[in-house]
Enzyme design. Sequence first.
Site, PDB file in Angstrom:
ATOM      1  N   TYR A 288      53.571  37.879  49.789  1.00  0.00           N
ATOM      2  CA  TYR A 288      52.281  38.127  49.135  1.00  0.00           C
ATOM      3  C   TYR A 288      52.247  37.544  47.719  1.00  0.00           C
ATOM      4  O   TYR A 288      51.280  36.905  47.311  1.00  0.00           O
ATOM      5  CB  TYR A 288      52.026  39.633  49.132  1.00  0.00           C
ATOM      6  CG  TYR A 288      50.873  40.073  48.284  1.00  0.00           C
ATOM      7  CD1 TYR A 288      49.555  39.846  48.690  1.00  0.00           C
ATOM      8  CD2 TYR A 288      51.077  40.720  47.076  1.00  0.00           C
ATOM      9  CE1 TYR A 288      48.491  40.251  47.912  1.00  0.00           C
ATOM     10  CE2 TYR A 288      50.013  41.131  46.293  1.00  0.00           C
ATOM     11  CZ  TYR A 288      48.727  40.900  46.706  1.00  0.00           C
ATOM     12  OH  TYR A 288      47.673  41.297  45.938  1.00  0.00           O
TER      13      TYR A 288
ATOM     14  N   SER B 122      44.208  36.771  43.330  1.00  0.00           N
ATOM     15  CA  SER B 122      43.527  37.508  44.408  1.00  0.00           C
ATOM     16  C   SER B 122      42.523  36.668  45.197  1.00  0.00           C
ATOM     17  O   SER B 122      42.048  37.104  46.243  1.00  0.00           O
ATOM     18  CB  SER B 122      42.795  38.727  43.841  1.00  0.00           C
ATOM     19  OG  SER B 122      43.724  39.674  43.400  1.00  0.00           O
TER      20      SER B 122
ATOM     21  N   VAL C 172      42.892  37.481  39.018  1.00  0.00           N
ATOM     22  CA  VAL C 172      43.301  37.870  37.679  1.00  0.00           C
ATOM     23  C   VAL C 172      43.761  36.656  36.854  1.00  0.00           C
ATOM     24  O   VAL C 172      43.929  36.754  35.630  1.00  0.00           O
ATOM     25  CB  VAL C 172      44.382  38.977  37.806  1.00  0.00           C
ATOM     26  CG1 VAL C 172      45.745  38.368  38.035  1.00  0.00           C
ATOM     27  CG2 VAL C 172      44.373  39.925  36.639  1.00  0.00           C
TER      28      VAL C 172
ATOM     29  N   LYS D 199      43.372  36.225  48.685  1.00  0.00           N
ATOM     30  CA  LYS D 199      43.078  37.269  49.680  1.00  0.00           C
ATOM     31  C   LYS D 199      41.933  36.857  50.617  1.00  0.00           C
ATOM     32  O   LYS D 199      41.886  37.275  51.768  1.00  0.00           O
ATOM     33  CB  LYS D 199      42.704  38.585  48.975  1.00  0.00           C
ATOM     34  CG  LYS D 199      43.843  39.181  48.157  1.00  0.00           C
ATOM     35  CD  LYS D 199      43.338  40.340  47.285  1.00  0.00           C
ATOM     36  CE  LYS D 199      44.441  40.939  46.438  1.00  0.00           C
ATOM     37  NZ  LYS D 199      43.926  41.951  45.470  1.00  0.00           N
TER      38      LYS D 199
ATOM     39  N   TYR E  68      36.607  44.283  42.902  1.00  0.00           N
ATOM     40  CA  TYR E  68      37.179  45.604  42.662  1.00  0.00           C
ATOM     41  C   TYR E  68      36.071  46.612  42.373  1.00  0.00           C
ATOM     42  O   TYR E  68      35.045  46.614  43.050  1.00  0.00           O
ATOM     43  CB  TYR E  68      38.196  45.557  41.503  1.00  0.00           C
ATOM     44  CG  TYR E  68      39.205  44.476  41.677  1.00  0.00           C
ATOM     45  CD1 TYR E  68      40.176  44.563  42.677  1.00  0.00           C
ATOM     46  CD2 TYR E  68      39.169  43.340  40.880  1.00  0.00           C
ATOM     47  CE1 TYR E  68      41.098  43.549  42.860  1.00  0.00           C
ATOM     48  CE2 TYR E  68      40.095  42.319  41.063  1.00  0.00           C
ATOM     49  CZ  TYR E  68      41.056  42.442  42.053  1.00  0.00           C
ATOM     50  OH  TYR E  68      41.960  41.436  42.230  1.00  0.00           O
TER      51      TYR E  68
END
Lengths: 309, 309, 309, 309
Positions: A193, A65, A263, A68, A245
Site C-alpha cells: 500500500y 491517496s 496528501v 486509491k 475525507y
Amino acid sequence: MSTDYQKILERIYKEIQLELKKGKVADYIPALAKVKKEQFAMSLTLKDGTSYSVGCSDKKFSIQSISKVFTFAQALNIYSKDMYKRVGVEPSGNPFNSLVQLEYENGIPRNPFINAGALVVTDMLVSHYKDNYKALEKILNFIRDISSNLEIDFDAEVAKSEMEHGYRNLALANLMKSFNNFDNRVDDVVLTYFKQCAVTMSTNELSRAMLFLAFGGKDPINNKEFITASQSKRVNAVMLTCGHYDASGEFAYHVGLPAKSGVGGGIVAVIPNIMSIAVFAPALNKYGNSHAGTLALEKFTTYTGLSIF
Amino acid sequence: MSTDYQKILERIYKEIQLELKKGKVADYIPALAKVKKEQFAMSLTLKDGTSYSVGCSDKKFSIQSISKVFTFAQALNIYSKDMYKRVGVEPSGNPFNSLVQLEYENGIPRNPFINAGALVVTDMLVSHYKDNYKALEKILNFIRDISSNLEIDFDAEVAKSEMEHGYRNLALANLMKSFNNFDNRVDDVVLTYFKQCAVTMSTNELSRAMLFLAFGGKDPINNKEFITASQSKRVNAVMLTCGHYDASGEFAYHVGLPAKSGVGGGIVAVIPNIMSIAVFAPALNKYGNSHAGTLALEKFTTYTGLSIF
Amino acid sequence: MSTDYQKILERIYKEIQLELKKGKVADYIPALAKVKKEQFAMSLTLKDGTSYSVGCSDKKFSIQSISKVFTFAQALNIYSKDMYKRVGVEPSGNPFNSLVQLEYENGIPRNPFINAGALVVTDMLVSHYKDNYKALEKILNFIRDISSNLEIDFDAEVAKSEMEHGYRNLALANLMKSFNNFDNRVDDVVLTYFKQCAVTMSTNELSRAMLFLAFGGKDPINNKEFITASQSKRVNAVMLTCGHYDASGEFAYHVGLPAKSGVGGGIVAVIPNIMSIAVFAPALNKYGNSHAGTLALEKFTTYTGLSIF
Amino acid sequence: MSTDYQKILERIYKEIQLELKKGKVADYIPALAKVKKEQFAMSLTLKDGTSYSVGCSDKKFSIQSISKVFTFAQALNIYSKDMYKRVGVEPSGNPFNSLVQLEYENGIPRNPFINAGALVVTDMLVSHYKDNYKALEKILNFIRDISSNLEIDFDAEVAKSEMEHGYRNLALANLMKSFNNFDNRVDDVVLTYFKQCAVTMSTNELSRAMLFLAFGGKDPINNKEFITASQSKRVNAVMLTCGHYDASGEFAYHVGLPAKSGVGGGIVAVIPNIMSIAVFAPALNKYGNSHAGTLALEKFTTYTGLSIF
C-alpha cells in the site's frame, strides 16, 4: 461562460498565487515535508487527447491517496459485486481517521477512499495476484496502462519513510484482521500500500490517467476499455461522496465534480463526457486536501459553468 | 455474621454447583476453549498465613488479566508518579474494548487493567529492564516473590496461541505507538504481555500472592515490603473502580471488594487488613468475568458481613 | 497517624489557603457565578454525634449534585431491585456529559449520579408520589429527616435560573422519553430536579445528613433506619465508582473514600463505621469538582491514615 | 438507451410489483402506520412541462423529509453564506440519528437534511419571518409557488401525532439550544417543523415542484426564478451527498442522481437540465428510504442511461 480553456487556466494561475502561501505541506514524513510550498500546476485533457496546462505541469509529485482511485477501479473490475462484502461505499462522516467507526462496524471500512478501505482493496489485490510483489507490479502496470506511459514508478524513499511512521495504518490493518476482514500478512499488504501511494506523477500524467473515468471506463484516445461504463459511473459516484475525507460534502457543494485528493497536494477530477483534470499545490487545508487546488477547481467550474449538478 | 471461614466456603461450594453450568468458557484460543466448564475452587489467606479452601484449589489455570495487577504493582513501584504520564486510573466505561476511547484520548489508556493500559505497563517494564527477555524474567520473579513460590511459570502453548490470534492487541499497541505512547518494538512487547498472561496458578497460590495487597504492600508472613502502603491502597482503588472491565461498577455494587478478574476464570480480591481471596470457575458472564466466581464472592461478603463499604 | 481531628482540620485549613485561589467558580448561572471564591469549610461527625469543623462551616451553599445521593437513597428504599430496570450502577467513563452514551445505550443512564440518571431517579419519585409537588416535598422531608433539621430548604432563585439555562437537561430528559424511560411530563420533572439541586446546606448540616450512610443506613444518634444496611453499602459503592463524574477513578485513587461532589463546591464523604465528612470550597477543577475540597479530603486520609483500601 | 419515457415508466411499474411487498411502512405514528403498503406511483416532468406518470400519481401522501429540500432552498435564498454558520453541508455518516455527532460538534448539525439540520433551518425561517405562524405560511407559500398549485396544504392530524411522539426532535432542539444554535422557543419551532413535514402531495405535484432544481433555480415553464443557479447546484449537491441519511453513498452509487427521500415513502430526484422525477412506494428499507422507490429510480437511470456521472 467560456470554453477557452487555456485562458481560463491562466486566469486561475494568476488569481491563485496569493493562496499558495496558505495551508501547510504534509510533514508527517521527511520526504514529504521537504516539498516546496509555492508550487502550482493544473492540466486538463479532452476526449480527443487535446490537453491544456499551466504551472509546473511536468513536475512529478507523490500521488498518495489518488492511487486509491486506481486500485479501487482495478479491484472493482476483478471482484465486481463481491467488493461490497469487504468495503462499503458510504461517506464516513468521521474526522477521527475512522478507527472508531471501523470498530463499531466490525472491521468493514466505510468506503475504499479512507485508509482502512484502501488497505482492504490492496489486500484483495494481493489475494487475487497471490503475492504482494506481483500485486504491486499489476498495480503499477494498471496505472501505466491508463496513463499510456510505461515510465511511471514509485519513489522508494517515500515508501520506506511511510513504513517507518505507519503505525496507524498497521493498527487499522490489525484491527480489520481481528475482524477477519484481512487475508494476507499485515506487513506485506501495508508495505504494498505504501508503495502504491508513493507513485509519482505530474498533473499532465494524472489528467491523462483519469481520462477513462470521464468517458465511461474506456480510454477515448486508444479505445482500450479498462472497466465497464457502469463501474466507471460508480467510481465517480464514490469520488463525489467520499473523495475528500470529511470535507467531501463541502467539495461537492463548492466544486461539484467527482474528484480525489492526495496528501502530496494533488487532486484529480472528471467532468463526465467532457474532460479529466489534475491540479497540484502542496499546501493542505485542515482536512488534508490541497488548499489552492480546491480553490482552483472551484474557480474552474465557476468560470466554465461546467458541473454535474 | 460468621467468621467460620471453612464452613462458609463449604456452604458457597454447595450453593454454587448449579451456577457452574451457566456462562461460557473463553474460546478465542484453543488452549482456553478446552478447559472443562464445571470446575470450582476458592481459597483465602489470613494475616498469619492460615488459609482455607474448597474445590480444586491446587489446580493451576491461566491467570490472564490477573497478571495486570502484578505488573501494575511492579511498575508503580519503579515509576511512581511517572506512571500517570502514560496511563490513567479512570474507569473506561466502554464495552468496545477501548480502541475508540484510546483514539479520542490520544493514545493514553484509561487505566492499567484494560488491555491497552496493561500493554503500556509491560512496555514500561521492558524499557526499565532494557530488554524483553529480562523484563519477562523480572515479571515472573515478582510473581514468584509475592507468592513465595519459585515454581510459578507460564504456559508456552497458551502464549503462542494468543499471539496467533492477537490482532486486536497488535492494533492497540500500534495505535499507541502512532501517538508516541509506546517505546519498544510492538511485537516484542505484545509477546511479553501474552507470556505474562499465560502464567498458570491455582487459587491457593493466587490467594497467597495477593496477601501483600491486603496488608499495605507488605507480606505479613515474611515481612517483605513489595510496594509502599500508599501504593498498595492505590492498586486496590484501581481494582475496585476498574477491575472488572465494563462491569466494575456492578461488581463494586454487589460484592464491594477490590478485585480483578481474568478470562481464564479466576478472580482475586482483598479485604484490607483481613485477608486475600482467590476463586476459580471458568465459565464467563457476558462481560468476560467468571460467572460463578462473581456470585461466590458476593455470597462470601454477604455471609461474612465483610465489605469495604 | 493521628485521631486528633480538630488539629488535623486546622492543619488542613492552613495548608489549603493558597489552593483556594485555583480553579473556577461555576458560572453557568448568575446565582452561582456570584459566589465568592476564597471560602472554605470542613466538618466531620462521629458515631456519637461529636462533630469537628473549620472555616465557614455554618455558611449555606447550593448542594447541587450532592442531592443525587439523597434522592438515590430515597428511591432505592422505595423501588429496591426495580431501580436497575431504569438506571445502571456503572461508571460512565465519558467526559461528554453522557448524551452520547445515553443514545448508544437506549436511554438507560449509566448510573444515578450523572445528570440523566438523577433525572430518572426524580422521575421515579414523581411517579411514586403521583405528583411533582408532593415528590418535591417528600424529597425535602427526606433530607430534613436525615439531617434532623426541619429548616432545610431550596433557593428558589437558583432553581429558576437553572431552569432558564437547563436546555441540556431538557435534551437528556426528552431523549430518555423517546426511549420510553421517562414517565412524567419532562418540564415537571426537570423543574423538580432543579429545585432538589437548589437545596442549600452548610458543611455542618451536610456532614450530619451523611451520618446514616457511614453507619449502615441507620442514624447512630437517634437510631432511625432510613435504608437497609445492604442499601447503604450500595449507595457508598456507587459514590466510590461514580461520585466524581469522569474523575471518579482519580478520586478513589487519591482520596480512597466513597464521596459525592456538587458544582456548588461541596463534597460529602463517608468513612464506613467511623464518620461522615463534608467540605466546601467553591472553585472547581476541570472535571467540575471542588479543587481545594478534593485536596482537603486527600490530606485528611493521608494525615489520619483512614481509607477503605 | 431509450427516451420513450412512458414506456420506461410502464416497464418499471410492471417489474416493481413484487418489490412492493418488501420493507415496512413507517409506523412510529398511527397516521403513517395505516398507509396501505402496496401502492406505487412515479411521475416525471420535462423542461416544457410535458409530464409522464404511472400508478396512483394523483394520490397525496405525507412528504415528510422531502420538505427539507424546500425549506433549505428557501432559507439559502434568504441567508446565503450566513447559512453555514449554523448548519454544515457534510454527510453525517452516522446511523444513530446524529445526537452523538451533534454533541461532539457543538450543536452545529452536519447538514440540512438530518433532523437537527432541518430544525435549525426552520428556526432560521421563524427568525426571519419573526413569528412561527407567519413562517409556516411562508413555507407553505413557497411550496405552492414552486408547484404552481395553491391547493397544497398540510395534514393537521399527522402534525399533531408527530408532536405527541416527537421527543427525540425535542431532545435535538434542546441540545442545540444549549449550544446557542437555536433562537426561538423549542416547542414553537418543532411544531412548525412537524407541520411542514405533514404537507401532503402526489408524485405529479412533487415532480412539478422539483422542476426549478433541475433547471438552475428557475421554473422553465413560467420563468419564475426561485433561487440562483449557483444555489440550485448547491441544493442538488447536498441532495446527492446527504439526501438518503446513512445510505446516501449507496444511493449515489446505484442511482447516481441528486435526490431526497421522505419516511412517507416518497423520493424526489432531478436530472440536471433534463427533468425532475418523483416516486412513491410507502414500504421502507432499513435506512428509512422507500425500498421500491429506490429500485424504481435505479431502473430508470439504467434504462435511460441518464446519470450525472
